[in-house]
Design a protein around this motif. Structure first.
Motif, short mmCIF file in Angstrom:
data_model
loop_
_atom_site.label_atom_id
_atom_site.label_comp_id
_atom_site.label_asym_id
_atom_site.label_seq_id
_atom_site.Cartn_x
_atom_site.Cartn_y
_atom_site.Cartn_z
N MET A 254 46.03 41.10 36.63
CA MET A 254 45.58 41.23 37.52
C MET A 254 46.35 42.82 38.77
SD MET A 254 44.22 38.60 41.19
CE MET A 254 43.81 39.97 42.54
N SER A 255 46.13 43.33 39.31
CA SER A 255 46.58 44.17 39.89
C SER A 255 46.74 44.70 40.97
CB SER A 255 47.13 45.86 39.17
OG SER A 255 45.62 46.31 38.31
N THR A 256 45.47 44.30 41.77
CA THR A 256 45.65 44.69 43.31
C THR A 256 47.26 44.69 43.80
OG1 THR A 256 43.17 43.53 43.26
CG2 THR A 256 44.02 44.14 44.95
N TYR B 94 36.79 41.66 38.76
CA TYR B 94 36.85 40.80 37.23
C TYR B 94 34.97 40.70 36.78
CZ TYR B 94 33.79 36.80 38.83
OH TYR B 94 32.88 36.21 39.81
N LEU C 92 45.04 32.04 43.29
CA LEU C 92 44.34 33.33 43.71
C LEU C 92 43.43 32.92 45.64
CD1 LEU C 92 42.63 34.92 42.23
CD2 LEU C 92 40.37 33.18 41.83
N PRO D 203 46.68 31.68 35.03
CA PRO D 203 45.65 32.03 36.04
C PRO D 203 45.39 30.77 36.98
CG PRO D 203 45.21 33.81 34.02
CD PRO D 203 46.82 32.61 34.16
N TYR E 88 50.84 33.73 39.36
CA TYR E 88 48.94 33.62 38.59
C TYR E 88 49.23 34.33 38.06
CZ TYR E 88 43.67 35.20 38.50
OH TYR E 88 42.38 35.00 37.50
N ASN E 89 49.65 35.73 37.32
CA ASN E 89 49.33 36.24 36.37
C ASN E 89 49.98 36.24 35.29
OD1 ASN E 89 47.84 39.13 36.32
ND2 ASN E 89 49.29 39.83 37.76
N VAL F 175 39.09 42.53 43.72
CA VAL F 175 39.30 41.20 42.26
C VAL F 175 39.58 42.85 41.44
CG1 VAL F 175 39.52 39.43 41.16
CG2 VAL F 175 38.72 39.56 43.85
N ARG F 176 41.03 43.19 40.97
CA ARG F 176 40.30 44.17 40.33
C ARG F 176 41.60 43.67 38.54
NH1 ARG F 176 44.40 50.26 40.94
NH2 ARG F 176 45.95 48.60 41.05
N PHE F 177 41.48 43.87 37.51
CA PHE F 177 42.26 43.27 36.28
C PHE F 177 41.98 44.87 35.82
CE2 PHE F 177 39.77 39.36 37.44
CZ PHE F 177 40.91 38.55 38.29
N CYS G 283 45.58 40.20 49.38
CA CYS G 283 45.64 41.42 48.47
C CYS G 283 44.76 42.71 49.67
CB CYS G 283 44.73 40.90 47.26
SG CYS G 283 43.56 41.05 46.93
#
Length: 299
Positions: free
Chosen positions: A152-154, A215, A131, A126, A122-123, A143-145, A138
């Protein structure tokens, strides 16, 4: 009810809609801040009658799915997310396969390595196919960026992701409940500009006090949204806005600068304990972190 809305219903005939909607617990996508548990309460404050329903900050569509509208326009600015919603209508079998193919990696690599592989994919590029699995796998749907580059780092959640067979059932259910919805990739202003007198717009934007890591939150402008809400109100569109309410079991009222006279009603909706705060506190006790949302109504 304001004079604009009264005049409208004296001259136009709309199909009556129920004031209350039955609770609907089957989520398609996990998403922090999801309003599905609160949707029944939120919907109870919607007007008794309205035309087209608009949801310009779609996310996981908790209110949309519960409402099950006859005619609606739903939109978001997050391309991979809209790709999922579009597939739900245009090719739901592909949506099911996206999830199944990635879930099958768990048997080969183990849950954490399978999640890492999909997250890396995804990274790199995207897309909705990655997703949809990430959202169900996750931590808490956060949904953390990273602010600097959108990475995206979750981390992977502690739970086991939903089996593909169950996800397929959810796809069928949501496809039916959203059959009257048109999905668009666009900014909230573009969507809200389509709303006409007697339509209803429900806004659930990123919260200014608490959701800076999520996001779209870094570029979101509340002042721009409030200006657009004012424009909608002036032309007779109903608008309901969910925004920061209280935290710390009611001890803190979040500071949101709202123009005087824009909203006619303010109510507070109990949302329980914050999953985002739990994530930020590494799973520690949240006994003192009961949260309410403010629901502001232009009617």
């Amino acid at each position: 009810m304001g004079q604009v809305q009264r005049d409208f219903f004296e001259t136009e005939e709309l199909k009556p809609l129920p004031l209350k909607s039955k609770a609907f617990k089957s989520q398609l996508l996990k998403w922090v801040g999801n309003k599905q548990k609160q949707a029944e309460d939120i919907i109870s404050y919607f007007p008794e009658r309205y035309g087209t329903y608009f949801e310009p900050f779609l996310g996981s569509g908790g209110v949309l799915g519960t409402l099950n509208p006859t005619k609606a326009i739903a939109s978001d600015v997050f391309p991979p997310l809209v790709e999922i919603w579009t597939a739900l209508h245009s090719d739901k079998e592909s949506l099911k396969k996206w999830y199944q193919d990635r879930h099958e990696l768990i048997a080969v690599l183990g849950k954490k390595e399978a999640y890492k592989k999909v997250l890396d994919s995804y990274n790199s590029t995207p897309n909705g196919a990655d997703l949809v699995f990430i959202l169900r796998s996750c931590y808490g749907g956060v949904v953390r960026f990273r602010k600097k580059d959108g990475f995206m780092s979750t981390p992977c959640g502690a739970h086991n992701p939903m089996p593909p067979e169950k996800f397929s059932q959810r796809v069928d259910l949501w496809s039916e409940r959203t059959k009257g919805v048109e999905f668009f990739l666009c900014d909230f202003e573009e969507s809200m500009d389509k709303a006409k007198r007697g339509d209803l717009v429900y806004c659930d934007p990123p919260y200014v006090d608490s959701q800076a890591i999520l996001y779209g939150a870094q570029s979101f402008s509340l002042s721009r949204l409030l200006k657009k809400i004012d424009e909608c109100k002036r032309r007779g569109v109903y608008v309901a806005l969910s925004i920061d309410g209280t935290k710390f079991s009611g001890k803190k009222l979040c500071d949101v600068d709202v123009p005087e006279g824009l909203f006619e009603q303010e109510v507070f909706i109990n949302v329980g304990r914050s999953m985002l705060k739990r994530f930020q506190m590494d799973g520690k006790s949240l006994e003192g972190h009961l949260v309410t949302d403010r629901l502001l109504l232009t009617y």
